[in-house]
Design an enzyme around this catalytic site. Sequence first.
Site, PDB file in Angstrom:
ATOM      1  N   HIS A 155      10.100  16.152  45.022  1.00  0.00           N
ATOM      2  CA  HIS A 155       9.940  17.414  45.781  1.00  0.00           C
ATOM      3  C   HIS A 155       8.538  18.004  45.568  1.00  0.00           C
ATOM      4  O   HIS A 155       8.358  19.213  45.673  1.00  0.00           O
ATOM      5  CB  HIS A 155      10.985  18.451  45.387  1.00  0.00           C
ATOM      6  N   SER A 276     -19.823  18.492  54.222  1.00  0.00           N
ATOM      7  CA  SER A 276     -19.558  19.455  55.284  1.00  0.00           C
ATOM      8  C   SER A 276     -20.882  19.850  55.908  1.00  0.00           C
ATOM      9  O   SER A 276     -21.900  19.927  55.235  1.00  0.00           O
ATOM     10  CB  SER A 276     -18.862  20.676  54.691  1.00  0.00           C
ATOM     11  N   LYS A 282     -19.037  21.045  49.575  1.00  0.00           N
ATOM     12  CA  LYS A 282     -17.843  20.264  49.901  1.00  0.00           C
ATOM     13  C   LYS A 282     -18.019  18.762  49.690  1.00  0.00           C
ATOM     14  O   LYS A 282     -19.063  18.192  49.961  1.00  0.00           O
ATOM     15  CB  LYS A 282     -17.434  20.483  51.377  1.00  0.00           C
ATOM     16  N   GLU A 289      -8.065  11.043  55.118  1.00  0.00           N
ATOM     17  CA  GLU A 289      -7.533  11.845  56.232  1.00  0.00           C
ATOM     18  C   GLU A 289      -7.504  11.039  57.525  1.00  0.00           C
ATOM     19  O   GLU A 289      -6.546  11.112  58.298  1.00  0.00           O
ATOM     20  CB  GLU A 289      -8.395  13.087  56.432  1.00  0.00           C
TER      21      GLU A 289
END
Length: 456
Positions: A155, A276, A282, A289
């Site tokens: 979970h 970024s 970043k 992704e």
Amino acid sequence: MSNIRGRFQKAADKAAAAYTASIGYDWRLYTHDIAGSIAHARMLAKQGIITGQEAKTIAAGLAEIGQEIEAGKFQFKPELEDIHMNIEARLIEMVGEVGGKLHTARSRNDQVALDMRLFAKEAITDTLLRIKEFQRALIGLAEANKKVAIPGYTHLQRAQPVLLAHHLLAYFEMLQRDTDRFIDCLERTDVLPLGSGAVAGVAYDTDREFLAQELGFSQISQNSMDAVSDRDFIIEYEAAASICMMHLSRLAEEIILWSSAEFDFIELDDAYSTGSSIMPQKKNPDIAELARGKTGRVYGNLLAMLTTMKGLPLSYNRDLQEDKEDFFDCVDTLLASLEVFTGMIATLRVKAENTEKAAGEGYILATDLADYLVKKGVAFRDAHGIVAKLVSYAIEKGKTFGELKLAEYKKFSGLFGNDIYSVSVASSLAARNSPGGTSPKQVAAALARAKKTLNL
Ligand code: ARG
């Protein structure tokens, strides 16, 4: 004008021609098409349908066309629709009338089915290799971090400590099942459709077994109508690819989580990270992704093909031309995803100090306390209840298990003794020595098994 328009009075409408043409993508089948045609010509000669000299002329012409395409000198013509007609027209242009004999005893229907099967067989072989490379990277990372613990989650809540190697080897198992699926798919792809003609078989004394041998197929198809219209093998590849991408996507999700400041379990190598355009600090896990995103595309490839097929009456229908772009895209996407994942996994840095800390934090050893009581004769359900109360007491007092006094433990069960303080992440891991469990012993055996599977 190609001879497929022989019965018509008019040239095709421009938009209609562009709509029907597949050369923009099926040019990728040229090596397969040429190999199939050379084998076919040789078979025709062996059977006395054309002469040996004619077959030689045709084969030499086809080989030259292959070189032209390779060198970027071949002029693909959309008005010739597809790779088959483009090559045949060039052959006739090159060697003259004899080139027109190549299409004896075959049709584009069995020809394209052959090309796709040859392409799929190569794709499966490449896929199997890439999966193996990826598995090797997983094993490498597991070995390099053999003793590192991380929280095992259910979970997405910290549940019990596990070895990072155990976690990684879970993916090894998934990828091994993917391997099995692709091997299984190869068996059904490895069937020669050539010699089925357009739909009914051919009216010549051909030798399909010879063709199978020449082209490296282990079987010939048994029904001409099935052979020209079956695309199960593509659907199987796409289904296996979807499952494999789903596995990569699950790992992608973990990479993304683990590289966040919230988890801070790993750092991706710069070569596998992106920046970024606006936030200079970043370091983004874009590769993971994208793999997660591309998984949706691969599922789409599968669904598109299933849908294309579902209403098709026997046998060949032009709808089948729609098998290609999705299939090529699916193969390209899976191969590229496996390749970048291999590099990403091989180069990422595990922040063991953070995973170890997380693996021991909170009340993650609660099951071990319950197991402790069970070993002293308490029924598991009762032990679970006792430790649950102990946990809520500890939370209330703001103490960890280690910070509780023995007297406090004793409030919940007289069976708690001083040895309760020897319960640790290490003891928790060592205790989970059931086959397939996370104990160092089991994980070492699993690593050895995995290496053996890959012949490492
Ligand atoms: N380009 C076609 C395809 O990909 C080749 C077969 C064409 N056959 C036909 N009867 N029009 O399916």
